[in-house]
Design a protein around this motif. Sequence first.
Motif, mmCIF file in Angstrom:
data_model
loop_
_atom_site.group_PDB
_atom_site.id
_atom_site.type_symbol
_atom_site.label_atom_id
_atom_site.label_comp_id
_atom_site.label_asym_id
_atom_site.label_seq_id
_atom_site.Cartn_x
_atom_site.Cartn_y
_atom_site.Cartn_z
ATOM 1 N N UNK A 1 17.054 -9.982 29.935
ATOM 2 C CA UNK A 1 18.453 -9.903 29.934
ATOM 3 C C UNK A 1 19.091 -8.617 30.172
ATOM 4 N N UNK A 2 18.674 -7.191 29.677
ATOM 5 C CA UNK A 2 19.491 -6.051 29.393
ATOM 6 C C UNK A 2 19.118 -6.082 30.913
ATOM 7 N N UNK A 3 18.836 -6.919 31.920
ATOM 8 C CA UNK A 3 19.064 -5.965 33.317
ATOM 9 C C UNK A 3 20.424 -6.532 33.987
ATOM 10 N N UNK A 4 20.616 -7.682 32.623
ATOM 11 C CA UNK A 4 22.310 -8.523 33.619
ATOM 12 C C UNK A 4 23.057 -8.014 32.371
ATOM 13 N N UNK A 5 23.349 -6.725 32.085
ATOM 14 C CA UNK A 5 23.827 -6.449 30.847
ATOM 15 C C UNK A 5 25.161 -6.766 31.267
ATOM 16 N N UNK A 6 26.361 -7.268 30.807
ATOM 17 C CA UNK A 6 27.995 -6.814 31.301
ATOM 18 C C UNK A 6 27.595 -8.321 32.745
ATOM 19 N N UNK A 7 27.126 -8.938 32.795
ATOM 20 C CA UNK A 7 27.162 -9.636 34.066
ATOM 21 C C UNK A 7 29.272 -10.287 34.310
ATOM 22 N N UNK A 8 29.329 -11.380 33.149
ATOM 23 C CA UNK A 8 30.345 -11.514 32.724
ATOM 24 C C UNK A 8 31.636 -10.875 32.780
ATOM 25 N N UNK A 9 31.852 -9.240 32.101
ATOM 26 C CA UNK A 9 32.778 -8.460 32.445
ATOM 27 C C UNK A 9 32.390 -7.661 34.307
ATOM 28 N N UNK A 10 31.395 -7.991 34.522
ATOM 29 C CA UNK A 10 31.334 -7.481 36.864
ATOM 30 C C UNK A 10 31.199 -8.572 37.388
ATOM 31 N N UNK B 1 31.290 0.831 30.504
ATOM 32 C CA UNK B 1 31.360 1.101 29.065
ATOM 33 C C UNK B 1 30.178 0.289 28.641
ATOM 34 N N UNK B 2 30.767 -0.493 28.662
ATOM 35 C CA UNK B 2 29.680 -1.977 28.211
ATOM 36 C C UNK B 2 27.923 -1.619 29.148
ATOM 37 N N UNK B 3 27.952 -1.458 29.938
ATOM 38 C CA UNK B 3 26.987 -1.599 31.102
ATOM 39 C C UNK B 3 25.752 -0.313 30.564
ATOM 40 N N UNK B 4 26.544 1.104 30.393
ATOM 41 C CA UNK B 4 25.837 2.290 29.499
ATOM 42 C C UNK B 4 25.979 2.231 28.786
ATOM 43 N N UNK B 5 26.085 1.151 27.652
ATOM 44 C CA UNK B 5 25.320 0.954 26.352
ATOM 45 C C UNK B 5 24.054 1.619 25.438
ATOM 46 N N UNK B 6 23.909 1.188 24.918
ATOM 47 C CA UNK B 6 22.521 1.837 24.646
ATOM 48 C C UNK B 6 22.451 0.241 22.893
ATOM 49 N N UNK B 7 21.146 -0.390 22.942
ATOM 50 C CA UNK B 7 21.374 -1.488 22.202
ATOM 51 C C UNK B 7 21.921 -1.239 21.146
#
Length: 333
Positions: free
Chosen positions: A174-183, A270-276
Amino acid sequence: MVGLKPPEVPPTAAMKFVSAGMAGCIADLCTFPLDTAKVRLQIQGEVRIPQSTGTTEYRGVLGTLSTMVRTEGPRSLYSGLAAGLQRQMSFASIRIGLYDSVKQLYTPKGAESTGLAARVLAGCTTGAVAVTCAQPTDVVKVRFQANGAVPDGARRYSGTVDAYRTIAREEGVRGLWRGTLPNIARNAIINCGELVTYDLIKDTLLRAQLMTGEAGAGQGGTRPGTVPIPATLNPWLCPADNVPCHFVAAFGAGFCATVVASPVDVVKTRYMNAGPGQYRNVLSCLLALLMQDGLAGLYKGFISSFLRLGSWNVVMFVSYEQLQRVAALARPP
């Protein structure tokens, strides 16, 4: 300069698909430093977890580029380029290369021309599908572009493959698809801002023949010494379908896309660059940005975004149109 003349037979969907991916890579090669500067400006001032000290301050596009070269070396301008090119080969191929085909699917049978609704639906559809397929490459690209802003010892990834592997191991698939909705939201907007605007401006220029010095011969109209333009105009065979026409349409598309997409782009970056654990979800990222920087924060890096997106559109669309013609001309009769 008018470029290659349109061949008698338009390019196939496969030709457009490949040409779009290649054109996207060419545009990225030319404008990648501007994209990196945009990312640095968008994440500047972000409250990080864990807290970091001694971060570099960037001022303006040229200031950001010069600071990066001075503190990190010229190669930092192209950090994440490999992931960026991987992204374009999948992302641009789908959202741009398939746009005309999807637009025809939404166009009612027997219609003389494609309406605005069909163009918007096509732009949203190809943009959403492209993001779903190419999201991991976008995540890695953004993180590499932001990665240079921290000391060498704190760099998260040693290479592109290591980035994919590390993100999947530490954050799950899921981390590889982080920020999919805003993207998806961002690219639906950008696709409409880019492709639909480009489509409409180009269509208007062709019908008015503004790029051939024969303005005024609008749809169904005539001027002395000119050929009437029918309502069912075939742009592919129009003599005004040249590089100046593509340049003007692409520049207008880049500006419109930047204006409407910049707020979503800032949140996405910002969301895609954020850490866990830094943000619970996209909404918490947006709220944190608004609380910290106010509404002006939504347009952080706007100048760099426009310089990048405007120049990217010009290079991409001009290359795309010419590559289509090369492919069509090279096709055996």
